[in-house]
Design a protein around this motif. Structure first.
Motif, short mmCIF file in Angstrom:
data_model
loop_
_atom_site.label_atom_id
_atom_site.label_comp_id
_atom_site.label_asym_id
_atom_site.label_seq_id
_atom_site.Cartn_x
_atom_site.Cartn_y
_atom_site.Cartn_z
N LYS A 1 42.95 104.65 112.27
CA LYS A 1 43.51 103.32 111.97
C LYS A 1 44.37 102.88 113.17
N LEU A 2 43.97 101.74 113.73
CA LEU A 2 44.73 101.20 114.85
C LEU A 2 46.02 100.55 114.36
N PRO A 3 47.09 100.58 115.18
CA PRO A 3 48.33 99.94 114.76
C PRO A 3 48.18 98.42 114.67
N GLU A 4 49.06 97.81 113.92
CA GLU A 4 49.03 96.35 113.80
C GLU A 4 49.54 95.73 115.10
N LEU A 5 48.77 94.78 115.61
CA LEU A 5 49.14 94.13 116.87
C LEU A 5 50.37 93.26 116.67
N ILE A 6 51.27 93.26 117.65
CA ILE A 6 52.47 92.45 117.60
C ILE A 6 52.12 90.99 117.32
N ASN A 7 52.95 90.35 116.51
CA ASN A 7 52.67 88.98 116.07
C ASN A 7 53.14 87.96 117.11
N HIS A 8 52.64 88.10 118.31
CA HIS A 8 52.92 87.15 119.39
C HIS A 8 51.86 87.35 120.46
N GLU B 1 53.38 107.17 120.52
CA GLU B 1 52.95 108.50 120.10
C GLU B 1 52.69 108.56 118.59
N LYS B 2 53.57 107.93 117.82
CA LYS B 2 53.36 107.87 116.36
C LYS B 2 52.05 107.15 116.03
N SER B 3 51.80 106.04 116.74
CA SER B 3 50.58 105.26 116.49
C SER B 3 49.33 106.06 116.84
N VAL B 4 49.40 106.84 117.91
CA VAL B 4 48.26 107.67 118.30
C VAL B 4 48.03 108.79 117.29
N ASP B 5 49.10 109.36 116.78
CA ASP B 5 48.98 110.42 115.76
C ASP B 5 48.30 109.87 114.50
N ARG C 1 50.83 102.29 129.46
CA ARG C 1 50.55 102.75 128.09
C ARG C 1 49.28 103.59 128.05
N LYS C 2 48.27 103.21 128.82
CA LYS C 2 47.04 104.01 128.87
C LYS C 2 47.35 105.42 129.37
N GLU C 3 48.15 105.49 130.41
CA GLU C 3 48.52 106.79 130.97
C GLU C 3 49.28 107.63 129.95
N MET C 4 50.18 107.00 129.21
CA MET C 4 50.93 107.72 128.17
C MET C 4 49.99 108.28 127.11
N ILE C 5 49.03 107.47 126.71
CA ILE C 5 48.10 107.88 125.65
C ILE C 5 47.20 109.00 126.13
N ARG C 6 46.74 108.92 127.37
CA ARG C 6 45.92 109.99 127.94
C ARG C 6 46.70 111.31 127.98
N SER C 7 47.98 111.22 128.33
CA SER C 7 48.81 112.43 128.49
C SER C 7 49.02 113.17 127.17
N LEU C 8 48.76 112.50 126.06
CA LEU C 8 48.94 113.15 124.75
C LEU C 8 47.80 114.12 124.44
N SER D 1 38.20 108.86 123.51
CA SER D 1 37.27 108.27 124.46
C SER D 1 37.98 107.19 125.27
N LYS D 2 37.33 106.75 126.34
CA LYS D 2 37.89 105.69 127.18
C LYS D 2 38.12 104.43 126.37
N ASN D 3 37.16 104.09 125.52
CA ASN D 3 37.30 102.88 124.70
C ASN D 3 38.44 103.00 123.69
N GLU D 4 38.62 104.18 123.13
CA GLU D 4 39.71 104.40 122.18
C GLU D 4 41.07 104.28 122.87
N ILE D 5 41.16 104.83 124.07
CA ILE D 5 42.41 104.73 124.84
C ILE D 5 42.72 103.28 125.15
N GLU D 6 41.70 102.53 125.55
CA GLU D 6 41.90 101.11 125.88
C GLU D 6 42.31 100.31 124.64
N ASP D 7 41.70 100.62 123.51
CA ASP D 7 42.05 99.92 122.26
C ASP D 7 43.49 100.23 121.86
N LEU D 8 43.86 101.51 121.92
CA LEU D 8 45.22 101.89 121.55
C LEU D 8 46.25 101.29 122.50
N ALA D 9 45.93 101.25 123.78
CA ALA D 9 46.84 100.64 124.76
C ALA D 9 47.03 99.16 124.46
#
Length: 363
Positions: free
Chosen positions: A277-284, A266-270, A234-241, A246-254
């Motif tokens: 606004k970070l996406p809502e973390l999965i409820n598990h 990709e929608k969440s990164v946009d 997921r980090k690699e996907m986010i970097r490729s966009l 920043s490194k911290n933002e990529i780690e948070d989004l991943a």
């Protein structure tokens, strides 16, 4: 007790139950005579299907399981076997479809999203002279399209260890009623039983390993299965966009996109780029999926919630407990029979002890 019947298990009242067990015995005899390594199938199914049929004990275990699935999938279908259309959804190697053909069901459909599984299933079925009537590559939308194009209605749908891998399970269950324009009985079973504490603990450990550590790439595994840690993918996907994050933002989004496929990531990164606004973390705490394929790794879900989705779509739906097989060891066999007795006595509460669960719907 028939060889292919779970001890103390509750089965639907059906006149064809004995016919299913007879078909299982006949299929066992056929499977005992084939050498999977001689067939033109992938290394994946030489290993995976080969394990299913390698010994008499393994064949009995799997034939007992699939007999149970088929018995419930055919529940309340009031028509001759030769007039029934049965769909083995997410069929993989096609073991359940083989049993359906051996039983004499009129039209059997094999479906899987993995092209190699569809090809391998045809090779195995051809060797046994039990070729399904149709092989459909794709997901539920592809199946529905095929059925509509060919004016086919499924009367019965069965699956085992499929629903815990489907990316959008709600969408899938919402579309089950579209598989037929007539009465339909469905039975989806899964060994990812979140109600069983032992299974729950074991699968959470697997989730954590696959998410953070990855796993070794072994011969005989699907080439589409990820071996790298999913969070790194997921980090690699986010970097490729190329969003100048920043490194911290990529780690948070991943971290917050665990359980998402690439298009949702990709929608969440946009959204994050525009609104911070970070996406809502999965409820598990541990559930995770391959961001490339959308394949969940033993998705731990609430069976009652799945049943309610079917009910909203007009099904009479219920959650059913699975049972243990009868192994060779007398000691282990006694323990498993005792557990089956408890599971049967407790009904749905028996999920606490059950090795798998199922959702059954009739409409």
């Amino acid at each position: 007790m028939p060889k292919y019947k779970y001890a103390f298990a509750k089965y639907p009242t059906s006149s064809i139950l004995e016919e299913i067990f007879e078909a299982a015995e006949s299929l066992n005899n056929k499977l005992s005579k084939i050498n999977i390594n001689d067939l033109n199938v992938s290394d994946y199914n030489k290993r995976y299907f080969g394990e299913h049929i390698s010994t008499l004990g393994r064949r009995r275990l799997n034939l007992t399981k699939y007999s149970y699935v088929l018995a419930w999938a055919l529940n309340r279908i009031e028509r001759p076997l030769n007039e029934i259309c049965f769909l083995d959804y997410g069929a993989g190697h096609g073991f359940l479809a083989l049993l359906a053909k051996e039983l004499g069901i009129g039209r059997v459909i094999h479906n899987d999203i993995y092209d190699i599984s569809c090809k391998d299933a045809q090779e195995i079925a051809k060797e046994l002279n039990l070729t399904a009537d149709h092989y459909i590559l794709g997901d539920i939308d592809d199946v529905i399209f095929f059925l509509d194009e060919n004016s086919i209605s499924c009367h019965s749908v069965g699956s085992y260890d499929v629903i815990e891998h489907i990316y959008d399970i709600e969408d899938f269950l919402n579309k089950n009623h579209l598989l037929s324009k007539e009465q339909i009985s469905i039975f989806h079973a899964s060994a990812a039983n979140s109600k069983n504490p032992r299974i729950n603990f074991k699968l959470k450990k697997i989730h954590t390993k696959i998410e953070n550590t990855g796993r070794e790439l072994k011969k005989g595994r699907k080439p589409t299965d990820a071996s790298r840690p999913l969070i790194e993918i997921r980090k690699e996907m986010i970097r490729s966009l190329d969003k100048n994050l920043s490194k911290n933002e990529i780690e948070d989004l991943a971290y917050f996109t665990r359980g998402m496929m690439s298009f949702d990531i990709e929608k969440s990164v946009d959204i994050y780029e525009k609104e911070k606004k970070l996406p809502e973390l999965i409820n598990h705490p541990t559930n995770t999926c391959d961001p490339i394929t959308g394949n969940w790794y033993e998705h731990l879900m609430d069976p009652d919630k799945l049943s309610k989705i079917l009910q909203k779509n007009g099904f009479n739906a219920l959650v059913i407990s699975g049972y243990y097989d009868s192994p060779k060891s007398i000691y282990i066999r006694m323990i498993k029979k005792f557990l089956n007795l408890i599971i049967s006595f407790l009904g749905k509460r028996g999920l606490f002890f059950a090795p798998f669960y199922a959702i059954h719907g009739f409409k």
